[in-house]
Write a protein that holds these residues in place. Structure first.
Motif, short mmCIF file in Angstrom:
data_model
loop_
_atom_site.label_atom_id
_atom_site.label_comp_id
_atom_site.label_asym_id
_atom_site.label_seq_id
_atom_site.Cartn_x
_atom_site.Cartn_y
_atom_site.Cartn_z
N PHE A 7 -11.58 3.14 0.14
CA PHE A 7 -10.92 1.92 -0.50
C PHE A 7 -9.99 1.89 -1.42
O PHE A 7 -9.16 1.04 -1.62
N GLY A 9 -8.11 4.84 -1.96
CA GLY A 9 -6.92 5.43 -1.35
C GLY A 9 -6.38 6.76 -2.28
O GLY A 9 -7.21 7.08 -3.14
N LEU A 32 -15.50 3.98 6.84
CA LEU A 32 -15.57 2.78 6.32
C LEU A 32 -16.20 1.47 7.27
O LEU A 32 -15.54 1.35 8.51
N CYS A 78 -5.32 3.45 8.87
CA CYS A 78 -6.06 2.18 8.41
C CYS A 78 -5.66 1.55 7.33
O CYS A 78 -4.79 2.05 6.38
N THR A 80 -6.77 0.51 4.79
CA THR A 80 -7.21 1.21 3.24
C THR A 80 -6.20 2.35 2.90
O THR A 80 -6.72 3.03 2.09
N SER A 81 -5.18 2.57 3.63
CA SER A 81 -4.12 3.43 3.30
C SER A 81 -4.10 4.90 3.85
O SER A 81 -3.12 5.51 3.63
N ARG A 197 -0.95 -6.31 5.98
CA ARG A 197 -2.24 -6.07 5.60
C ARG A 197 -3.04 -7.14 5.34
O ARG A 197 -4.37 -7.56 5.76
#
Length: 201
Positions: A7, A9, A32, A78, A80-81, A197
């Motif tokens: 989370f 990144g 995740l 994703c 989350t980057s 996002r």
């Protein structure tokens, strides 16, 4: 909330093949999950399409495998980057299931729901026309449980929270109905190339 990695990144390096704000995860595949990974055997897995359809249907593991095989080869992204390039998933195109259930003309959206109770909403247009799959293989091996095995939804052109792990079914609706993350501030669609996002993006 059960979170194992990812989370925060990583530093972002410009790359023409990456959506904005993403980094190339390389061989890594962060795990995740909002839920604890279930112990779900293939023999206990089912997939249902119901709601606004002419013929609500439920498939067992063997019945789903009897449908024409299909594969996705490409990239995943994703929220989350992280992004992964050149992945390969095997399963059945979602169109094969929908063709048998026959969506009603007024169906515009779907709620995907998991055997764990997780939900996410999607426009029906993002699930048809060869854009989504039910997959149970990754790289020609069974899909690992921590990544959604025995089977997950795959909608690779949207952020990966839309590709519900441990998929149990799709409920077709004539309106948009937010799922778990969408009720908690995430974007209703989740297009990586537009950085959708969060709500309002």
């Amino acid at each position: 909330m059960h979170v194992t990695r990812g989370f925060t990144g990583r530093p972002r390096v410009p790359n023409a093949g990456l959506p904005p704000g993403q980094y190339d995860a390389g061989d890594d595949w962060p795990v995740l999950s909002v839920e604890v990974t279930p112990e779900l055997a293939p023999a206990d897995w089912t997939f249902t399409v119901d709601g606004l359809v002419a013929e609500p249907r439920t498939w067992s593991w063997d019945e789903a495998h009897a449908l024409p095989a299909s594969a996705y080869e490409g990239d995943i992204h994703c929220v989350t980057s992280w992004s992964k390039f050149g992945v390969r998933f095997g399963g059945v195109a979602l169109d094969a299931f929908l063709d048998l259930a026959r969506p009603a003309p007024e169906a515009t959206h779907a709620v995907a729901y998991s055997h764990t109770g997780y939900t996410t909403n999607l426009p029906l247009a993002d699930l048809t026309g060869g854009r989504a799959w039910i997959v149970w293989e990754y790289g020609d091996e069974p899909l690992p449980a921590e990544h959604g095995g025995p089977a997950r939804l795959l909608v690779p052109h949207l952020y990966f929270w839309k590709s519900a792990k441990w998929i149990a079914g799709l409920r077709l609706l004539d309106h948009d109905e937010p799922g778990f993350w969408e009720q908690n501030g995430y974007h209703h669609r989740g297009n990586p190339w537009e950085e959708q996002r969060y709500s309002g993006d």
